[in-house]
Design a protein around this motif. Sequence first.
Motif, PDB file in Angstrom:
ATOM      1  N   UNK A  53      15.783  -5.504   2.371  1.00  0.00           N
ATOM      2  CA  UNK A  53      15.892  -4.972   3.756  1.00  0.00           C
ATOM      3  C   UNK A  53      15.729  -6.256   4.653  1.00  0.00           C
ATOM      4  N   UNK A  54      16.096  -6.224   5.849  1.00  0.00           N
ATOM      5  CA  UNK A  54      15.899  -7.368   6.821  1.00  0.00           C
ATOM      6  C   UNK A  54      15.211  -6.701   7.938  1.00  0.00           C
ATOM      7  N   UNK A  55      13.857  -7.091   7.986  1.00  0.00           N
ATOM      8  CA  UNK A  55      13.031  -6.899   9.192  1.00  0.00           C
ATOM      9  C   UNK A  55      12.880  -7.955  10.023  1.00  0.00           C
ATOM     10  N   UNK A  56      12.990  -7.481  11.253  1.00  0.00           N
ATOM     11  CA  UNK A  56      12.909  -8.512  12.381  1.00  0.00           C
ATOM     12  C   UNK A  56      11.727  -8.997  12.790  1.00  0.00           C
ATOM     13  N   UNK A  57      10.691  -8.271  12.561  1.00  0.00           N
ATOM     14  CA  UNK A  57       9.356  -8.792  12.946  1.00  0.00           C
ATOM     15  C   UNK A  57       8.353  -8.333  11.841  1.00  0.00           C
ATOM     16  N   UNK A  58       7.195  -8.704  11.884  1.00  0.00           N
ATOM     17  CA  UNK A  58       6.273  -8.200  10.676  1.00  0.00           C
ATOM     18  C   UNK A  58       5.621  -6.790  10.968  1.00  0.00           C
ATOM     19  N   UNK A  59       5.658  -6.587  12.289  1.00  0.00           N
ATOM     20  CA  UNK A  59       5.178  -5.017  12.808  1.00  0.00           C
ATOM     21  C   UNK A  59       6.427  -3.923  12.434  1.00  0.00           C
ATOM     22  N   UNK A  60       7.303  -4.419  12.554  1.00  0.00           N
ATOM     23  CA  UNK A  60       8.535  -3.681  12.000  1.00  0.00           C
ATOM     24  C   UNK A  60       8.510  -3.189  10.525  1.00  0.00           C
ATOM     25  N   UNK A  61       8.204  -4.099   9.740  1.00  0.00           N
ATOM     26  CA  UNK A  61       7.897  -4.018   8.313  1.00  0.00           C
ATOM     27  C   UNK A  61       6.577  -3.159   7.923  1.00  0.00           C
ATOM     28  N   UNK A  62       5.578  -3.268   8.861  1.00  0.00           N
ATOM     29  CA  UNK A  62       4.531  -2.659   8.635  1.00  0.00           C
ATOM     30  C   UNK A  62       4.799  -0.971   8.930  1.00  0.00           C
ATOM     31  N   UNK A  63       5.139  -0.946  10.041  1.00  0.00           N
ATOM     32  CA  UNK A  63       5.622   0.337  10.651  1.00  0.00           C
ATOM     33  C   UNK A  63       6.599   1.105   9.415  1.00  0.00           C
ATOM     34  N   UNK A  64       7.575   0.437   8.904  1.00  0.00           N
ATOM     35  CA  UNK A  64       8.475   0.833   8.080  1.00  0.00           C
ATOM     36  C   UNK A  64       7.590   1.446   6.663  1.00  0.00           C
ATOM     37  N   UNK A  65       6.754   0.497   6.240  1.00  0.00           N
ATOM     38  CA  UNK A  65       6.145   0.591   5.017  1.00  0.00           C
ATOM     39  C   UNK A  65       5.101   1.984   5.209  1.00  0.00           C
ATOM     40  N   UNK A  66       4.533   2.035   6.294  1.00  0.00           N
ATOM     41  CA  UNK A  66       3.793   3.160   6.745  1.00  0.00           C
ATOM     42  C   UNK A  66       4.537   4.624   6.831  1.00  0.00           C
ATOM     43  N   UNK A  67       5.451   4.407   7.413  1.00  0.00           N
ATOM     44  CA  UNK A  67       6.549   5.787   7.258  1.00  0.00           C
ATOM     45  C   UNK A  67       6.815   6.061   5.943  1.00  0.00           C
ATOM     46  N   UNK A  68       7.331   5.170   5.079  1.00  0.00           N
ATOM     47  CA  UNK A  68       7.444   5.499   3.647  1.00  0.00           C
ATOM     48  C   UNK A  68       6.490   5.999   2.772  1.00  0.00           C
TER      49      UNK A  68
END
Length: 163
Positions: free
Chosen positions: A6-21
């Motif tokens: 996966x290509x995350x653009x920011x650390x926050x995007x990755x954190x939110x993605x993982x929380x949603x998952x």
Amino acid sequence: MAAREKQFHTQCQEEVYRQVKTYLDELVDEHFDDASHCDFYLKYGSTVLEISINPWEEDDAVIEVLAFCVKGCQPTLELLQELLELNTEILLGAFSMVGDEIFFSHSFLGRRLRPEQLIASLDMVASTSDEYDEQIVSKYGGETALERLRGQRQPLMSGSPHN
């Protein structure tokens, strides 16, 4: 074939993605995690939903819950006018149209996401799409997302705003 990273653009995007998952793993029976985007797909009631996680500045991310409502509907002035009028009446979310496909979506910031917030958005988008998809088809033509899946004639998400 190996899964693409996966290509995350920011650390926050990755954190939110993982929380949603994490929430989806806990709250829904089955979902598909798109390997090349920060998206999830799931069947929710009679509706197909896409959940996208996009960066918002450096310190937040936008979660968009999108329903595929109708495919094969011509964008007449009457239809577009009706969709805009519905957008003024619906409290959360809005209809959009790309080509001959109609979507309903709701977006919100995700940095402080709570599970009930995600479930409320999933419920709202799915129930609104389910309420209006057959009405739109009967009045303007096309077919619902569920009919589309059952027919398996073409990919459902060809006109997704995220493709």
